[in-house]
Write an enzyme that holds these catalytic residues in place. Sequence first.
Site, PDB file in Angstrom:
ATOM      1  N   ARG A 104       0.855  -1.173   0.000  1.00  0.00           N
ATOM      2  CA  ARG A 104       0.000   0.000   0.000  1.00  0.00           C
ATOM      3  C   ARG A 104       0.895   1.229   0.000  1.00  0.00           C
ATOM      4  NH1 ARG A 104      -3.722  -2.711  -1.471  1.00  0.00           N
ATOM      5  NH2 ARG A 104      -5.749  -2.967  -0.440  1.00  0.00           N
ATOM      6  N   GLU A 161      -3.029   8.030  -4.077  1.00  0.00           N
ATOM      7  CA  GLU A 161      -3.321   7.095  -5.162  1.00  0.00           C
ATOM      8  C   GLU A 161      -4.731   7.348  -5.652  1.00  0.00           C
ATOM      9  OE1 GLU A 161      -2.021   2.961  -4.654  1.00  0.00           O
ATOM     10  OE2 GLU A 161      -3.943   2.367  -5.539  1.00  0.00           O
ATOM     11  N   HIS A 168      -1.484   0.180  -9.606  1.00  0.00           N
ATOM     12  CA  HIS A 168      -2.145  -0.779  -8.703  1.00  0.00           C
ATOM     13  C   HIS A 168      -2.646  -1.973  -9.523  1.00  0.00           C
ATOM     14  CE1 HIS A 168      -4.021  -0.967  -4.467  1.00  0.00           C
ATOM     15  NE2 HIS A 168      -3.940  -2.190  -4.951  1.00  0.00           N
TER      16      HIS A 168
END
Lengths: 311, 311
Positions: free
Chosen positions: A224, A253, A272
């Site tokens: 993350r 993000e 991602h």
Amino acid sequence: MTVAVHVGPEPVPALIDAVRRAGGDVVPLERAEAIVYYGSDDPAELRAMLHDRIRWVQLPHAGVERWADAGVFTAADPGSAPGSAGPVFTAAAGSYGAPVAEHALALMLAAARGLHRLARATEWGPNRSRELAGSTVAIVGCGGIGRALIRMLEPFGCTIVAVTDSGAAPGATTVLPRARYRDALPEADYVVIAAPATPETRGMFGAKELGLMRTDAWLVNVARGGLVVTGDLVEALRAGRIGGAALDVTDPEPLPAGHPLWQMDNVLITPHSANPRPAYWRGLAERVTANVRRFEEGAPLEGVISSTQGF
Amino acid sequence: MTVAVHVGPEPVPALIDAVRRAGGDVVPLERAEAIVYYGSDDPAELRAMLHDRIRWVQLPHAGVERWADAGVFTAADPGSAPGSAGPVFTAAAGSYGAPVAEHALALMLAAARGLHRLARATEWGPNRSRELAGSTVAIVGCGGIGRALIRMLEPFGCTIVAVTDSGAAPGATTVLPRARYRDALPEADYVVIAAPATPETRGMFGAKELGLMRTDAWLVNVARGGLVVTGDLVEALRAGRIGGAALDVTDPEPLPAGHPLWQMDNVLITPHSANPRPAYWRGLAERVTANVRRFEEGAPLEGVISSTQGF
């Protein structure tokens, strides 16, 4: 015993099939004792679905920090009876180990072979390749992803330092507890972050930790974005304090257009995408089927989220 | 028996050490019975060094087509006595299997994960990743590189079709003789070229073969540029007849600036860098030491070049 499961708020056919494959009944929310959640990922949406008879909720991701941060796992539902234990929550953690590890390996090999740089080239150049073989790899947070990565690294004869409190990392050269993760940094050619996002892991890679790394080492983040202090990373890259960064996750993000990380020669960003969509659906469906069976049999569920640890 | 070896025309210290490590004497050319050649790679340079007492020549590369094309392996030296068999030539073939296979894997994973595209991106985008795991991989020319690649692919559960006339490709799902290489193309997600460059392999991937491939398949060339007809490849890529190409070698090589391959979204070019320089020197030195020992013992040399096959 047949379990009554609501799949929603999105009635995803693949998940309905996964419940039925295990012999579960797919029912409207008001008749359900379990929820296979798929929706906006807004914690308020899930919270509004919880009612007294819900005993189990399956979440659709490996990382569940957004629900943990919102207190979904710890706070009793306002409408629940005093003393209610609340439902068990399960994540998809562990079901995506292999596809995400494959992405981590792709990023490490790209760094070794300079593919981030060569993909941008428009003319021939010198051979600046490095070998991954024989490297030292630190895997910080060595769960399902890390264990799969260790298997994939086996042909390369790497020295592998696994950081995990579970104590189990078959194939690792050394295992360190999380409290000692900084000890893994000075020797590593590649530092792979694969730890869950929790209040304890937030910002675990800042200026201090980046400063412990070798100046030719790469940071690879498939966990993350929040585990890395983005400003400190940009500064370390600018100053040449580390070799480069391969980031599948960022903070913020999505990484906004114009962010300095987009401009750097020694940075490779993937959006991602460590878990390809087909692998995501396959892994989630397998987890749902396995857990419906386990629920029916009264067996321990897979991927149970600890209300205290948040993963 | 001690062998008298000339290292030249460049007196490379690592190669002199490699000869001495095996107990060989390093001597001037006129006193030598063997040559460890390192120089311009111009076949005329080597030809001028050969004299009657030279019984063995070690060449510094895995691919030796430039000397084969010049007839160095077949034509007797003009100054040699009639009936002279000429020296045995050995290549470095096989000593670079693992590092080059690692590059092939890096290119395949880059293709699967879209790294060629993402490295050029300057903003976030959708998840278009694919998994390498479960793919079908055709390895055309399955020698030392191919065998190392099969070992590296083991964790990914791929279906592997190895094309080799040796018949030996441990771990391959299927082995085909070279004459049937086209049969491997229609099913493959990745076609990896790792065959030697010979008159027989030149142009073995032209419009016909590219047309047999799947429209989402990638061509990965870590062998020699001449095995692919460049114009046909450009045409196939433009027309979307294959998914993409990852090329460590090109024809012409170096690929000139402005060549259409530099401009294509679905092409990743690396500058003949599959074998990193440290791995090159390590592999060559190991081959030299092993062959000096074998020569002294009268044992068969490694990497002997067939004067009829040219590799």
